[in-house]
Scaffold this active site. Structure first.
Site, PDB file in Angstrom:
ATOM      1  NE  ARG A  32      -3.893  -1.890   2.405  1.00 29.87           N
ATOM      2  CZ  ARG A  32      -4.904  -2.207   1.611  1.00 29.87           C
ATOM      3  NH1 ARG A  32      -5.216  -1.435   0.585  1.00 29.87           N
ATOM      4  NH2 ARG A  32      -5.602  -3.301   1.816  1.00 29.87           N
ATOM      5  CG  ASP A  33       1.476   5.611  -2.222  1.00 31.92           C
ATOM      6  OD1 ASP A  33       2.024   5.676  -3.327  1.00 31.92           O
ATOM      7  OD2 ASP A  33       1.625   6.480  -1.332  1.00 31.92           O
ATOM      8  CG  ASN A  91       4.194   9.195 -11.576  1.00 34.02           C
ATOM      9  OD1 ASN A  91       3.390   9.469 -12.460  1.00 34.02           O
ATOM     10  ND2 ASN A  91       3.859   9.117 -10.299  1.00 34.02           N
ATOM     11  CD  GLU A  99       6.993  11.727  -4.165  1.00 31.92           C
ATOM     12  OE1 GLU A  99       7.145  10.993  -3.166  1.00 31.92           O
ATOM     13  OE2 GLU A  99       5.943  12.354  -4.387  1.00 31.92           O
ATOM     14  CB  VAL A 100      10.496   6.040  -5.090  1.00 30.72           C
ATOM     15  CG1 VAL A 100      11.338   4.841  -4.678  1.00 30.72           C
ATOM     16  CG2 VAL A 100       9.915   6.738  -3.857  1.00 30.72           C
ATOM     17  CG  HIS A 104       6.949   3.063  -8.406  1.00 31.11           C
ATOM     18  ND1 HIS A 104       8.183   3.684  -8.444  1.00 31.11           N
ATOM     19  CD2 HIS A 104       6.033   4.055  -8.288  1.00 31.11           C
ATOM     20  CE1 HIS A 104       8.019   4.996  -8.344  1.00 31.11           C
ATOM     21  NE2 HIS A 104       6.712   5.252  -8.257  1.00 31.11           N
ATOM     22  CG  HIS A 106       1.427   5.089  -8.512  1.00 27.84           C
ATOM     23  ND1 HIS A 106       1.413   5.695  -7.275  1.00 27.84           N
ATOM     24  CD2 HIS A 106       2.595   5.453  -9.095  1.00 27.84           C
ATOM     25  CE1 HIS A 106       2.527   6.397  -7.116  1.00 27.84           C
ATOM     26  NE2 HIS A 106       3.266   6.269  -8.209  1.00 27.84           N
TER      27      HIS A 106
HETATM   28  P1  AMP Z   1       6.346   8.443  -7.635  1.00 29.47           P
HETATM   29  O1  AMP Z   1       7.829   8.128  -7.579  1.00 29.47           O
HETATM   30  O2  AMP Z   1       6.084   9.888  -7.960  1.00 29.47           O
HETATM   31  O3  AMP Z   1       5.591   7.540  -8.550  1.00 29.47           O
HETATM   32  O4  AMP Z   1       5.746   8.278  -6.173  1.00 29.47           O
HETATM   33  C1  AMP Z   1       6.271   7.411  -5.203  1.00 29.47           C
HETATM   34  C2  AMP Z   1       5.162   6.970  -4.273  1.00 29.47           C
HETATM   35  O5  AMP Z   1       5.755   6.197  -3.230  1.00 29.47           O
HETATM   36  C3  AMP Z   1       4.379   8.111  -3.583  1.00 29.47           C
HETATM   37  O6  AMP Z   1       2.992   7.957  -3.904  1.00 29.47           O
HETATM   38  C4  AMP Z   1       4.641   7.883  -2.094  1.00 29.47           C
HETATM   39  O7  AMP Z   1       3.509   8.158  -1.298  1.00 29.47           O
HETATM   40  C5  AMP Z   1       5.041   6.419  -2.036  1.00 29.47           C
HETATM   41  N1  AMP Z   1       5.927   6.043  -0.935  1.00 29.47           N
HETATM   42  C6  AMP Z   1       7.061   6.660  -0.540  1.00 29.47           C
HETATM   43  N2  AMP Z   1       7.629   6.016   0.498  1.00 29.47           N
HETATM   44  C7  AMP Z   1       6.823   4.943   0.770  1.00 29.47           C
HETATM   45  C8  AMP Z   1       6.864   3.883   1.724  1.00 29.47           C
HETATM   46  N3  AMP Z   1       7.845   3.780   2.622  1.00 29.47           N
HETATM   47  N4  AMP Z   1       5.872   2.957   1.687  1.00 29.47           N
HETATM   48  C9  AMP Z   1       4.865   3.053   0.796  1.00 29.47           C
HETATM   49  N5  AMP Z   1       4.770   4.032  -0.132  1.00 29.47           N
HETATM   50  C10 AMP Z   1       5.736   4.969  -0.152  1.00 29.47           C
END
Ligand code: AMP
Length: 114
Positions: A32-33, A91, A99-100, A104, A106
């Site tokens: 889960r996000d 993304n 962001e990460v 991945h 969603h």
């Molecule tokens: P993006 O890289 O923009 O696709 O977004 C990364 C997603 O990872 C965001 O929706 C965050 O809320 C989610 N996220 C970041 N850290 C964690 C975590 N430790 N566990 C679950 N989701 C995370």
């Protein structure tokens, strides 16, 4: 961009930090996000280290790609989203507001939608 093992999803896959894992397979982990943007918001990641969708689809093996795509289908069924529908988003980079930097997808949905 080179893959960096310091990212949070690498740590989730390797159980170095806790997360709400829903399903796992040979080629995917689904959890889960932490900041959900829909009633159901699940992230699905491949186990291998790929930065984004292009890196994954260019460099992963056919088995990894098939296992990952089938994993997404398993998660859709597990979460009960097949009937009401869902969105898949991956993304990438600055425009994609990634962001990460571990590839991945969603899965966004709402189980109350019939
Ligand atoms: P993006 O890289 O923009 O696709 O977004 C990364 C997603 O990872 C965001 O929706 C965050 O809320 C989610 N996220 C970041 N850290 C964690 C975590 N430790 N566990 C679950 N989701 C995370």
């Amino acid at each position: 961009m080179k893959y960096d093992k310091g990212n949070v999803f690498y740590k989730i896959i390797n159980k170095e930090i806790s997360s709400d894992i829903l399903l796992e397979g040979e080629h995917f982990v689904a959890f889960r996000d932490v900041r959900p943007k829909a009633p159901v918001h699940i992230l699905v990641v491949p186990r291998g280290g790929y930065v984004d969708w292009r890196d994954f689809s260019t460099h992963a093996s056919a088995e990894e790609i098939a296992g990952f795509c089938r994993g997404i289908a398993e998660v859709i069924d597990f979460a009960g989203l097949n009937k009401g529908g869902y969105r898949l988003i991956s993304n990438s980079g600055e425009f994609g507001q990634q962001e990460v930097f571990h590839m991945h997808v969603h899965i966004l949905g709402d189980v109350t939608v019939k």
